[in-house]
Design an enzyme around this catalytic site. Structure first.
Site, PDB file in Angstrom:
ATOM      1  N   LYS A 191       0.821  -1.138  -0.076  1.00 20.67           N
ATOM      2  CA  LYS A 191       0.100  -0.075   0.157  1.00 20.67           C
ATOM      3  C   LYS A 191       0.791   1.348  -0.159  1.00 20.67           C
ATOM      4  O   LYS A 191       1.514   1.392   1.042  1.00 20.67           O
ATOM      5  CB  LYS A 191      -1.012   0.087   1.139  1.00 20.67           C
ATOM      6  CG  LYS A 191      -1.717   1.221   1.325  1.00 20.67           C
ATOM      7  CD  LYS A 191      -2.684   0.806   2.323  1.00 20.67           C
ATOM      8  CE  LYS A 191      -3.682   2.177   2.367  1.00 20.67           C
ATOM      9  NZ  LYS A 191      -4.551   2.236   3.758  1.00 20.67           N
ATOM     10  N   LYS A 244      -1.976  -1.624  -3.953  1.00 20.98           N
ATOM     11  CA  LYS A 244      -2.833  -0.320  -4.173  1.00 20.98           C
ATOM     12  C   LYS A 244      -2.240   0.986  -4.077  1.00 20.98           C
ATOM     13  O   LYS A 244      -1.220   0.868  -3.038  1.00 20.98           O
ATOM     14  CB  LYS A 244      -3.669  -0.657  -2.522  1.00 20.98           C
ATOM     15  CG  LYS A 244      -4.558   0.595  -2.486  1.00 20.98           C
ATOM     16  CD  LYS A 244      -5.249   0.312  -0.979  1.00 20.98           C
ATOM     17  CE  LYS A 244      -5.977   1.756  -0.634  1.00 20.98           C
ATOM     18  NZ  LYS A 244      -6.596   1.586   0.738  1.00 20.98           N
TER      19      LYS A 244
HETATM   20  C1  PBG Z   1      -7.596   3.067   5.242  1.00 16.16           C
HETATM   21  C2  PBG Z   1      -7.509   3.352   3.961  1.00 16.16           C
HETATM   22  C3  PBG Z   1      -7.488   3.959   2.716  1.00 16.16           C
HETATM   23  C4  PBG Z   1      -8.167   3.636   1.660  1.00 16.16           C
HETATM   24  C5  PBG Z   1      -8.442   2.202   2.120  1.00 16.16           C
HETATM   25  N1  PBG Z   1      -8.161   1.984   3.408  1.00 16.16           N
HETATM   26  C6  PBG Z   1      -6.785   5.640   2.891  1.00 16.16           C
HETATM   27  C7  PBG Z   1      -5.643   5.849   3.486  1.00 16.16           C
HETATM   28  O1  PBG Z   1      -4.949   4.846   3.581  1.00 16.16           O
HETATM   29  O2  PBG Z   1      -5.143   7.006   3.730  1.00 16.16           O
HETATM   30  C8  PBG Z   1      -7.932   4.295   0.229  1.00 16.16           C
HETATM   31  C9  PBG Z   1      -9.077   3.840  -0.574  1.00 16.16           C
HETATM   32  C10 PBG Z   1      -9.410   4.600  -1.519  1.00 16.16           C
HETATM   33  O3  PBG Z   1      -8.626   5.864  -1.793  1.00 16.16           O
HETATM   34  O4  PBG Z   1     -10.119   4.281  -2.401  1.00 16.16           O
HETATM   35  N2  PBG Z   1      -6.427   2.921   5.684  1.00 16.16           N
END
Ligand code: PBG
Length: 316
Positions: A191, A244
């Site tokens: 991520k 992601k």
């Molecule tokens: C929370 C989380 C996030 C997303 C999914 N879970 C945001 C982040 O890490 O700031 C992003 C999903 C999206 O942008 O569609 N940890």
């Protein structure tokens, strides 16, 4: 003159379909669903045009509708009424997410596959994915204890998969220790600290109040490090892993594919969704761009795609 003739395979829609290396099917997709504890009916999310926050009752109707399209996998995000400094609402056995799991599983059983986001960012006043040190870095091991409690509560409520998304080191191993074997773990393994999450943070009200997430999420410059994270999650016992965002990280998807035969998820995040929706609404792009963006993710090597488009794909 000798050369190869490629056009013959492209002359008609049937020929092109027959000659496709990959395709999209409803079983490829996961629809994210936002449920807000304080709502009585669905509410449009300004930052994510075409996407709603649901109440407990309305999310059931939404799932019922989506099932008709063949999509049966859902990723649940909860938004509590009240944020605290310890995030305790996230592991309340009566939390909005627990109730959603119970209600949906009671009604739809094995017809649906439910995944829950296991994170603290919507539950903490700071908006961060875990507890923080004074210097703004994550208190990783203290946060792991809370993540374990959240996963336990979701597992007890009957969720099929828990998906730790906070990029805490050791989250998969920590969760594995405390949940039953039948509950599976989807690691948000690679991520990245991405600016494409902006609209999501407005949707779940989880923008950090100070600093940013670069001290724990991956540096967008690093593919090798991302693969090390994927490997670590697999070694810790993840049943599936994720990259992601998706579109800007197709190389990471392709490389992660080579590491494992376990399901590989890619998350087409809020910013990727909004870019397409707005360009299409304004007439700069045609609707087919959605299909192409998803096909690219599949071709790169993802088996499953989490996308806000999953409830309106009628062009397989
Ligand atoms: C929370 C989380 C996030 C997303 C999914 N879970 C945001 C982040 O890490 O700031 C992003 C999903 C999206 O942008 O569609 N940890």
């Amino acid at each position: 003159m000798r050369f190869q003739r490629f056009h013959q395979l492209r002359t008609t829609p049937t020929a092109r379909r027959r000659n496709s290396e990959v395709g999209l099917a409803p079983s490829d997709f996961v629809l994210p669903l936002f449920v807000h504890e304080a709502l009585k009916k669905p509410q449009n999310i300004k930052a994510l045009p075409g996407v709603c926050q649901y109440s407990l009752g309305s999310v059931v109707r939404k799932v019922e509708q989506v099932l008709k399209t063949g999509v049966n996998k859902f990723l649940i995000f909860g938004i509590p009424k009240i944020k605290t400094i310890d995030g305790a609402n996230a592991y309340d056995p009566d939390s909005i997410v627990s109730r959603v799991i119970q209600v949906l599983k009671k009604k739809f059983g094995q017809q649906i596959e439910l995944q829950t986001d296991v994170c603290l960012c919507s539950y903490l006043k700071s908006g961060h994915c875990g507890l923080l040190n004074k210097n703004g870095t994550l208190r990783n091991d203290a946060t792991l204890k809370i993540i374990q409690k959240i996963a336990q509560v979701h597992a007890t409520a009957g969720v099929d998969w828990v998906a730790p998304s906070g990029m805490c080191d050791g989250a998969v191993a920590a969760i594995r220790q405390v949940i039953p074997k039948k509950t599976k773990i989807l690691g948000y393994s690679a991520k990245f600290a991405s600016s494409f999450y902006g609209p999501f943070r407005a949707a779940t009200d989880c923008a950090p109040t100070t600093g940013d997430r670069q001290t724990y999420q991956l540096n967008p410059a690093n593919a090798k490090e991302a693969l090390a994270e994927v490997k670590a999650d697999l070694e810790e016992g993840a049943h599936a892993v994720m990259v992601k965002p998706a579109g800007p990280y197709l190389d990471v998807i392709t490389k992660a594919r080579q590491l494992t035969r376990k399901p590989l998820y890619a998350y087409q995040v809020s910013g990727e969704y909004v870019s397409l929706v707005l360009a299409i609404r304004q007439g700069y792009l045609g609707q087919e761009a959605i299909h192409e963006s998803l096909l690219g993710i599949k071709r790169a090597g993802a088996d499953r795609i989490i996308t806000y488009f999953a409830d309106r794909l009628d062009f397989w």
